[in-house]
Design a protein around this motif. Structure first.
Motif, short mmCIF file in Angstrom:
data_model
loop_
_atom_site.label_atom_id
_atom_site.label_comp_id
_atom_site.label_asym_id
_atom_site.label_seq_id
_atom_site.Cartn_x
_atom_site.Cartn_y
_atom_site.Cartn_z
N HIS A 38 0.87 -1.18 0.00
CA HIS A 38 0.00 0.00 0.00
C HIS A 38 0.90 1.23 0.00
O HIS A 38 1.77 1.34 0.85
N GLU A 39 0.65 2.10 -0.95
CA GLU A 39 1.44 3.33 -0.97
C GLU A 39 0.57 4.49 -0.56
O GLU A 39 -0.60 4.56 -0.90
N PHE A 40 1.15 5.39 0.17
CA PHE A 40 0.41 6.58 0.58
C PHE A 40 1.41 7.71 0.83
O PHE A 40 2.62 7.47 0.95
N GLU A 41 0.87 8.90 0.86
CA GLU A 41 1.73 10.06 1.10
C GLU A 41 1.26 10.81 2.33
O GLU A 41 0.07 10.91 2.60
N ILE A 42 2.22 11.31 3.02
CA ILE A 42 1.93 12.11 4.21
C ILE A 42 2.47 13.51 3.93
O ILE A 42 3.56 13.66 3.40
N THR A 43 1.66 14.50 4.24
CA THR A 43 2.12 15.88 4.05
C THR A 43 2.85 16.32 5.31
O THR A 43 2.33 16.19 6.41
N MET A 44 4.05 16.78 5.09
CA MET A 44 4.84 17.20 6.24
C MET A 44 5.48 18.55 5.96
O MET A 44 5.68 18.92 4.82
N SER A 45 5.81 19.20 7.01
CA SER A 45 6.54 20.45 6.87
C SER A 45 7.92 20.14 6.33
O SER A 45 8.50 19.10 6.64
N VAL A 46 8.45 21.01 5.52
CA VAL A 46 9.79 20.76 4.98
C VAL A 46 10.83 20.78 6.08
O VAL A 46 11.93 20.28 5.92
N GLU A 47 10.45 21.40 7.17
CA GLU A 47 11.41 21.48 8.27
C GLU A 47 11.35 20.27 9.19
O GLU A 47 12.18 20.10 10.06
N ALA A 48 10.34 19.44 8.96
CA ALA A 48 10.19 18.29 9.85
C ALA A 48 11.25 17.24 9.58
O ALA A 48 11.71 17.10 8.45
N ASP A 49 11.60 16.52 10.60
CA ASP A 49 12.46 15.36 10.41
C ASP A 49 11.57 14.26 9.87
O ASP A 49 10.60 13.89 10.52
N ILE A 50 11.87 13.79 8.69
CA ILE A 50 11.01 12.79 8.07
C ILE A 50 11.20 11.44 8.78
O ILE A 50 12.31 10.93 8.82
N PRO A 51 10.11 10.91 9.31
CA PRO A 51 10.26 9.61 9.96
C PRO A 51 10.49 8.52 8.92
O PRO A 51 9.95 8.59 7.82
N ALA A 52 11.27 7.54 9.25
CA ALA A 52 11.58 6.47 8.32
C ALA A 52 10.39 5.52 8.18
O ALA A 52 10.23 4.89 7.14
N VAL A 53 9.58 5.43 9.20
CA VAL A 53 8.40 4.55 9.14
C VAL A 53 7.15 5.30 9.53
O VAL A 53 7.19 6.26 10.30
#
Ligand SMILES: [Zn+2]
Length: 122
Positions: A38-53
């Motif tokens: 299942h693929e999905f996208e999460i909208t995050m702030s560019v300043e956020a540390d992107i979680p690996a999971v």
């Protein structure tokens, strides 16, 4: 990516693109894929540390970042040994010197177990 979104807004003939542009510029879509594909996208702030999971919204299993963000391994501090602590305070050269000095004293009977002490005739 932000620019494309902005252009799209212009094509629609809307007049709020500046405001939206700013908003989009500050966000990013982060893609994830779970074990069930299942693929999905999460909208995050560019300043956020992107979680690996991220938890898959469809099956609840762990989904990994498509962008290849590595899971941060919890860096557990390895237990410091006495040797490590010693090295934080003295260089090996220094320790070498101290050892030589102490060995000389020991051989001279100045230090060490009492029964090894030689009577100092000084
Ligand atoms: Zn899933």
């Amino acid at each position: 990516m932000a620019e494309r979104t902005l252009r799209g807004a212009r094509l629609g003939g809307q007049s709020f693109e500046d405001e939206r542009g700013i908003e989009f510029a500050a966000r990013q879509q982060v893609g994830y894929r779970c074990q069930q594909n299942h693929e999905f996208e999460i909208t995050m702030s560019v300043e956020a540390d992107i979680p690996a999971v991220w938890e898959c919204p469809r099956c609840g299993s762990e989904a990994l970042s498509i962008a290849g963000i590595q899971r941060e391994e919890k860096v557990e501090k390895p237990a410091r040994t006495h040797w490590d602590m010693l090295l934080e305070r003295r260089s090996e050269t220094e320790l070498e010197e101290i050892l030589t000095e102490r060995l000389e004293l020991l051989r001279g009977g100045e230090i060490g177990p009492a029964h090894l002490h030689r009577a100092s005739k000084r």
